[in-house]
Design an enzyme around this catalytic site. Sequence first.
Site, short mmCIF file in Angstrom:
data_model
loop_
_atom_site.label_atom_id
_atom_site.label_comp_id
_atom_site.label_asym_id
_atom_site.label_seq_id
_atom_site.Cartn_x
_atom_site.Cartn_y
_atom_site.Cartn_z
CG ASP A 313 46.90 -71.35 -34.12
OD1 ASP A 313 47.85 -70.69 -34.56
OD2 ASP A 313 45.71 -70.98 -34.22
CD GLU A 366 50.93 -68.47 -32.53
OE1 GLU A 366 51.21 -67.27 -32.67
OE2 GLU A 366 49.77 -68.89 -32.47
#
Length: 637
Positions: A313, A366
Amino acid sequence: MQASPVLVSSDDLYLFNTGQLFRAYRTFGAHLAEREGQSGVRFVVWAPNAREVNVVGDFNGWNSDYRIVDLAQIGTTGVWAGFGPGLGEGARYKYEVASANGEKMLKSDPFGFQSELRPSTASIVTSLHHYEWHDQDWQSSGKSRAPYEKPMLIYEVHLASWRMDGPEQFRDYGRLADELVDYVCGLGYTHIELLPITEHPLDRSWGYQATGYYAATSRYGPPEGLQKLIDRCHGRGIGVLLDWVCGHFCKDDHGLRLFDGSPLYENADYRRAEKPLWGTLAFDFGKPQVLSFLLSNALFWLDVYHIDGLRVDAVASMIDMNFDKPDSMRTVNRYGGTEDIEALHFLRKLNETVFRYYPESLMMAEDSSSYPAVTSPTYVGGLGFNYKWNMGWMNDMLRYMETDPAHRSSRHSLITFSLHYAFSENYVLPLSHDEVVHGKRSMLNKMPGAYPEKFANLRLFYGYWMTHPGKKLLFMGGEFGQFDEWKDYAGLDWDLLRYPLHDSMLRYMERLNQTYRHYPALWESDHKPEGFEWIDVNNASQCMLTFQRNGNSSESSQPIVTVCNFSREAYSVYRIGVARPGCYNLVLNSDEADFGGSGSAMPSRVSSTDVPLHGKPYSIEVPVPALSIQLWQSETA
């Protein structure tokens, strides 16, 4: 008092303090053990600046005056260790940490394997070796072929809100092992991606603000339940990815923040530590012990829970020292730039470590930045991921699809620009949870027009997404046209399936997924320029796109010709240039009545003619309904 060196080996201490203890969870935390013939629990924790550390719990009334564990620092290593005789599985505990100035804090175990159900925050002594795995065939299969040459359809899931029986009445892991796995298999997905399941205090953080990095959240039951869920996925041929948050952590008092009274897991410079956008603290990647903690955590989920890969993330926020920070908090690196050199080193080390032990893993970034070579090997200067989310494609496509069809011709480049860089990285095309919250509207409700037209647009959009180079990810609810935004506090609106258009959308997605998986041309050469070929990229006036997807040279990988009509205008005859003579079979038509379309007449087979067009020696004529996509495949070898 000094702890006995028997509790922790000198090799482990050295490796931990040099950032090279890749399975630190085997050493640190609370482990069932025997010492001098007596059963108990061994406790090991890193707190170098603490004056004193004690273990308190339900076994001593949470009172350190009644010591069950003699915890002491091992030399000058910063590591405290001790043994609690008579303690066993299920004991609840915390570390009572006295800072250098004597202030006492109660801290959960950074390496704790289980936590109490929120709002309680104690760690629980737990063995993670009770579950008997049945996924040996899965673990030994699929390692001979690179993931780039395989189909990949990822269903992104927030376990709490996939289905709910009522407010905060979550499905447990065991129930999800039946319901969710059956559902995902029935729709033809290849992977499930779980939003973060590391322990976190606030439901509505979705797991992105964690306190227990080694504890699967207790919201859905004990650890064995999660192991069963993953095992069941593997038994049905479904891979499991974990959304992993290694860039920042929660500020709650019982967590990592000021763990020993000083900035330990975070940077001492508040400008480096604070993440003002999220109210969290960034990890200090310059500390080798933090590297050992995080690298071990990545391997922990692969080792103990058999996770198949990690979606890392917020990479952009990690590699940019000033990401979303005000001018007053701006800092530079030792060269005067704004790249976080230590975070970049960590990410490279992360991927090297994971692929060293699990070469078949999926490591996905990401990353919304333009940082180059994210999916290139570290030995050529890349970050070493094998996939990156294509945020540019997603943003451009949503802007285009939200435009009324009457005005799309002026924005044609939004749907073609991505092919200029589609092969610069190995991409996943994400339609994730981030795009259906905070006022952004659901995928269906982003589409213009009246209700039936919204569905036509969405079927077209999903079809183009499926035929565009790159692996696929869709957030739950998008497959049946969830109309409202994602509500993290409630289950998906499954009642919508009582209505024909939503039920038809689900059938369309099942067919689309099956089509994708059945035809290798749609995924076999995703990462190669030769896997995609424009037929007509310039027909902006009619909002039309035609292109060809190519696999390898085998007969099963014959090219797929794709026709996209992003306008409201239907064409009874539309000519398309093709490279091969012969017959072309209709593979998919988004306008079928069974999918909620108009059901207009469409031939199942057409023949080419010797009429050159679009730089091709042959052409075919096909009808093209409004707001539709069709896929055709040549019969010729």
